[in-house]
Scaffold this motif. Structure first.
Motif, mmCIF file in Angstrom:
data_model
loop_
_atom_site.group_PDB
_atom_site.id
_atom_site.type_symbol
_atom_site.label_atom_id
_atom_site.label_comp_id
_atom_site.label_asym_id
_atom_site.label_seq_id
_atom_site.Cartn_x
_atom_site.Cartn_y
_atom_site.Cartn_z
ATOM 1 N N ILE A 66 0.843 -1.205 0.000
ATOM 2 C CA ILE A 66 0.000 0.000 0.000
ATOM 3 C C ILE A 66 0.875 1.251 0.000
ATOM 4 C CG2 ILE A 66 -1.622 1.354 1.378
ATOM 5 C CD1 ILE A 66 -2.914 -1.282 2.238
ATOM 6 N N ASP A 67 1.953 1.238 0.806
ATOM 7 C CA ASP A 67 2.881 2.383 0.832
ATOM 8 C C ASP A 67 3.488 2.594 -0.549
ATOM 9 O OD1 ASP A 67 2.351 2.693 3.495
ATOM 10 O OD2 ASP A 67 4.181 1.679 4.176
ATOM 11 N N ARG A 68 3.882 1.501 -1.204
ATOM 12 C CA ARG A 68 4.461 1.598 -2.544
ATOM 13 C C ARG A 68 3.450 2.150 -3.539
ATOM 14 N NH1 ARG A 68 5.766 -3.802 -5.888
ATOM 15 N NH2 ARG A 68 5.421 -2.930 -7.951
ATOM 16 N N TRP A 69 2.214 1.708 -3.441
ATOM 17 C CA TRP A 69 1.161 2.185 -4.335
ATOM 18 C C TRP A 69 0.918 3.669 -4.129
ATOM 19 C CZ3 TRP A 69 -3.927 3.886 -3.134
ATOM 20 C CH2 TRP A 69 -4.743 4.090 -4.252
ATOM 21 N N GLU A 70 0.924 4.115 -2.868
ATOM 22 C CA GLU A 70 0.690 5.529 -2.590
ATOM 23 C C GLU A 70 1.808 6.402 -3.158
ATOM 24 O OE1 GLU A 70 0.179 5.674 1.616
ATOM 25 O OE2 GLU A 70 -1.987 5.308 1.510
ATOM 26 N N VAL A 71 3.051 5.907 -3.088
ATOM 27 C CA VAL A 71 4.168 6.665 -3.657
ATOM 28 C C VAL A 71 4.053 6.727 -5.173
ATOM 29 C CG1 VAL A 71 6.668 6.656 -4.042
ATOM 30 C CG2 VAL A 71 5.764 6.221 -1.757
ATOM 31 N N GLU A 72 3.731 5.584 -5.807
ATOM 32 C CA GLU A 72 3.630 5.558 -7.261
ATOM 33 C C GLU A 72 2.479 6.424 -7.767
ATOM 34 O OE1 GLU A 72 3.589 1.631 -8.840
ATOM 35 O OE2 GLU A 72 5.623 1.160 -8.152
ATOM 36 N N ASP A 142 13.222 2.823 -13.485
ATOM 37 C CA ASP A 142 11.828 3.237 -13.522
ATOM 38 C C ASP A 142 11.575 4.387 -12.547
ATOM 39 O OD1 ASP A 142 9.439 2.949 -14.782
ATOM 40 O OD2 ASP A 142 8.641 1.463 -13.393
ATOM 41 N N PHE A 143 11.028 5.490 -13.050
ATOM 42 C CA PHE A 143 10.728 6.689 -12.263
ATOM 43 C C PHE A 143 11.994 7.378 -11.733
ATOM 44 C CE2 PHE A 143 6.810 4.092 -11.609
ATOM 45 C CZ PHE A 143 5.909 4.955 -12.207
ATOM 46 N N ALA A 144 13.120 7.199 -12.396
ATOM 47 C CA ALA A 144 14.362 7.821 -11.920
ATOM 48 C C ALA A 144 14.209 9.332 -11.805
ATOM 49 C CB ALA A 144 15.526 7.469 -12.848
ATOM 50 N N PHE A 145 13.672 9.975 -12.846
ATOM 51 C CA PHE A 145 13.508 11.426 -12.781
ATOM 52 C C PHE A 145 12.471 11.820 -11.733
ATOM 53 C CE2 PHE A 145 11.287 15.336 -14.094
ATOM 54 C CZ PHE A 145 12.339 16.227 -13.957
ATOM 55 N N GLY A 146 11.390 11.059 -11.631
ATOM 56 C CA GLY A 146 10.362 11.377 -10.649
ATOM 57 C C GLY A 146 10.901 11.408 -9.234
ATOM 58 N N PHE A 147 11.747 10.434 -8.893
ATOM 59 C CA PHE A 147 12.318 10.392 -7.551
ATOM 60 C C PHE A 147 13.385 11.474 -7.350
ATOM 61 C CE2 PHE A 147 10.838 5.869 -7.522
ATOM 62 C CZ PHE A 147 10.065 5.953 -6.381
ATOM 63 N N LEU A 148 14.150 11.773 -8.391
ATOM 64 C CA LEU A 148 15.292 12.678 -8.237
ATOM 65 C C LEU A 148 14.965 14.147 -8.465
ATOM 66 C CD1 LEU A 148 18.069 10.553 -9.983
ATOM 67 C CD2 LEU A 148 17.981 11.173 -7.559
ATOM 68 N N CYS A 149 13.808 14.442 -9.046
ATOM 69 C CA CYS A 149 13.527 15.843 -9.385
ATOM 70 C C CYS A 149 13.552 16.746 -8.150
ATOM 71 C CB CYS A 149 12.201 15.971 -10.126
ATOM 72 S SG CYS A 149 10.756 15.460 -9.169
ATOM 73 N N TYR A 290 26.656 19.386 15.846
ATOM 74 C CA TYR A 290 25.751 18.248 16.042
ATOM 75 C C TYR A 290 25.500 17.634 14.668
ATOM 76 C CZ TYR A 290 22.623 21.993 14.567
ATOM 77 O OH TYR A 290 22.060 23.024 13.883
ATOM 78 N N LYS A 291 24.792 16.514 14.623
ATOM 79 C CA LYS A 291 24.522 15.864 13.340
ATOM 80 C C LYS A 291 23.031 15.973 13.015
ATOM 81 C CE LYS A 291 28.373 12.611 13.103
ATOM 82 N NZ LYS A 291 28.779 11.221 12.803
ATOM 83 N N LEU A 292 22.749 16.584 11.867
ATOM 84 C CA LEU A 292 21.355 16.763 11.462
ATOM 85 C C LEU A 292 21.291 17.085 9.976
ATOM 86 C CD1 LEU A 292 18.357 17.027 12.447
ATOM 87 C CD2 LEU A 292 18.774 19.499 12.495
ATOM 88 N N ILE A 293 20.384 16.407 9.280
ATOM 89 C CA ILE A 293 20.083 16.750 7.889
ATOM 90 C C ILE A 293 18.625 17.159 7.850
ATOM 91 C CG2 ILE A 293 19.943 15.925 5.511
ATOM 92 C CD1 ILE A 293 22.123 13.914 6.139
ATOM 93 N N LYS A 294 18.345 18.345 7.291
ATOM 94 C CA LYS A 294 16.974 18.852 7.276
ATOM 95 C C LYS A 294 16.641 19.436 5.916
ATOM 96 C CE LYS A 294 13.660 21.865 9.607
ATOM 97 N NZ LYS A 294 13.384 22.704 10.792
ATOM 98 N N ASP A 295 15.483 19.038 5.370
ATOM 99 C CA ASP A 295 14.980 19.608 4.127
ATOM 100 C C ASP A 295 14.144 20.825 4.486
ATOM 101 O OD1 ASP A 295 13.143 20.000 1.763
ATOM 102 O OD2 ASP A 295 14.353 18.338 1.017
ATOM 103 N N LEU A 296 14.505 21.964 3.937
ATOM 104 C CA LEU A 296 13.853 23.214 4.307
ATOM 105 C C LEU A 296 12.493 23.388 3.647
ATOM 106 C CD1 LEU A 296 16.944 25.611 4.227
ATOM 107 C CD2 LEU A 296 16.050 24.233 6.102
ATOM 108 N N ARG A 297 12.167 22.563 2.662
ATOM 109 C CA ARG A 297 10.864 22.665 2.002
ATOM 110 C C ARG A 297 9.812 21.825 2.715
ATOM 111 N NH1 ARG A 297 13.406 20.342 -3.331
ATOM 112 N NH2 ARG A 297 14.066 18.955 -1.652
ATOM 113 N N GLN A 317 12.661 11.963 -0.300
ATOM 114 C CA GLN A 317 12.029 11.930 -1.625
ATOM 115 C C GLN A 317 10.524 11.716 -1.523
ATOM 116 O OE1 GLN A 317 14.469 8.952 -3.515
ATOM 117 N NE2 GLN A 317 15.940 10.449 -4.259
ATOM 118 N N ASP A 318 10.076 10.821 -0.633
ATOM 119 C CA ASP A 318 8.642 10.603 -0.454
ATOM 120 C C ASP A 318 7.963 11.886 0.040
ATOM 121 O OD1 ASP A 318 9.160 8.044 -1.205
ATOM 122 O OD2 ASP A 318 8.804 7.129 0.757
ATOM 123 N N ALA A 319 8.620 12.574 0.965
ATOM 124 C CA ALA A 319 8.052 13.813 1.499
ATOM 125 C C ALA A 319 7.966 14.878 0.409
ATOM 126 C CB ALA A 319 8.898 14.320 2.667
#
Length: 328
Positions: A66-72, A142-149, A290-297, A317-319
């Motif tokens: 279901i998670d995979r379907w929601e991402v696709e 499959d979906f390389a651009f979709g995931f990387l955009c 400290y160690k932290l990675i944060k997406d500002l969007r 990428q899912d977010a």
């Protein structure tokens, strides 16, 4: 080519639905057997435990599907299913920025490997002391651009510099650009490129290789004068093959640009020009203090720096795909 992609996508959805149906059947069968055991009154605890374990496992598999379907479902953009051409350019930060660009190159290569995608390095410009000034790679899957955009933008690194004798804290930047690799002839034909609009220069390829490396000018750089878009390719051993590949990538970029103009959605599809400098970042990578990675969007963050740099970008990428869907 587009028809084949559509057929493949439909087959994958049918296969996913079939897998879900089978798993739900397994869960139903396990539940029926549990009912029989309970009604009999003399059910074995071992049998019941085994049936519960099987049902729990099947439920977990159902949730994963279901998670995979929601991402696709989120990967329905016009170019999402295409391969991607990803470029990295070191920005402000000197040698640290060039080292950071190489770290990102490894991160995206590992990401491709984790997904079973093919990553081909098209060109790389080595740094003066360490790292790289820039590189381009083609990622097929499959979906390389979709995931990387969603990786397009400026990536900011904060760490203790390994190139500073005092190990002072250093902020570095690298710009990532991502475009689809468009092979559909109908789409490519939409873009007319006049040879007069192209500035073509040749140079010697750098790095390890055969007899041609550093002896024959096999690397090719093409600049589209009206737009300023520049593509460089040194992957192949002959100048002609590098020119053809560089021109194909250039046309892919122009197709995207033309689509943006037609839809008047420049900010949604391509965004603004990437500037690798202060105040322009889409994601921060903090290694010190400290160690932290944060997406500002999207606001997604993690302290698992090493895991992310080893190519685990799924959460980010899912977010972003959900963020893109909400914005549209």
């Amino acid at each position: 080519a587009q028809l084949l992609r559509d057929i493949t996508a439909l087959k994958q959805r049918v296969a996913l639905a079939s897998d879900l149906e089978k798993l739900l059947g397994d869960i139903t069968a396990a539940a029926d057997l549990l009912d029989l055991e309970s009604e009999g009154g003399g059910g074995s605890e071992g049998v019941e435990a085994m049936l519960l374990e099987e049902a729990a496992f099947a439920l977990g598999e159902v949730q994963s599907l279901i998670d995979r379907w929601e991402v696709e479902k989120l990967l329905e953009g016009r170019f999402d299913r295409y391969a991607a051409c990803l470029s990295i350019n070191a920005g402000a930060g000197g040698t640290d920025a060039q080292d950071w660009a190489q770290i990102l190159q490894r991160m995206y290569t590992r990401w491709a490997e984790r997904r079973g995608f093919k990553a081909t390095l098209l060109e790389v410009s080595p740094g003066e002391e360490a790292g790289i000034k820039s590189c381009s790679m083609q990622i097929e899957g499959d979906f390389a651009f979709g995931f990387l955009c969603g990786e397009k933008g400026t990536h900011r690194l904060v760490r203790q510099s390994p190139f500073n004798a005092k190990a002072a804290r250093q902020t570095s930047f690298a710009a990532v650009d991502v475009v689809p690799v468009i092979e559909d002839l109908d789409l490519v034909k939409e873009v007319q490129v006049d040879d007069k609009e192209l500035e073509v220069t040749t140079m010697r390829s750098g790095g390890k290789g055969g007899q041609n490396v550093n002896k024959i000018e096999s690397a090719v750089r093409i600049k589209h004068l009206p737009t300023g878009i520049t593509v460089r390719c040194s992957e192949e051993r002959s100048q002609g093959m590098n020119r053809a590949k560089a021109l194909a990538i250039l046309k892919s970029k122009l197709v995207v640009l033309e689509q943006e103009k037609r839809d008047q959605e420049m900010s949604e599809i391509r965004g603004e020009v990437v500037v690798a400098d202060f105040g322009q970042q889409i994601r921060n990578y903090v290694f010190h203090p400290y160690k932290l990675i944060k997406d500002l969007r999207t606001g997604v963050e993690t302290s698992g720096v090493d895991v992310v740099l080893d190519g685990d970008l799924d959460d980010f990428q899912d977010a972003f795909l959900n963020y893109r869907a909400a914005a549209s």
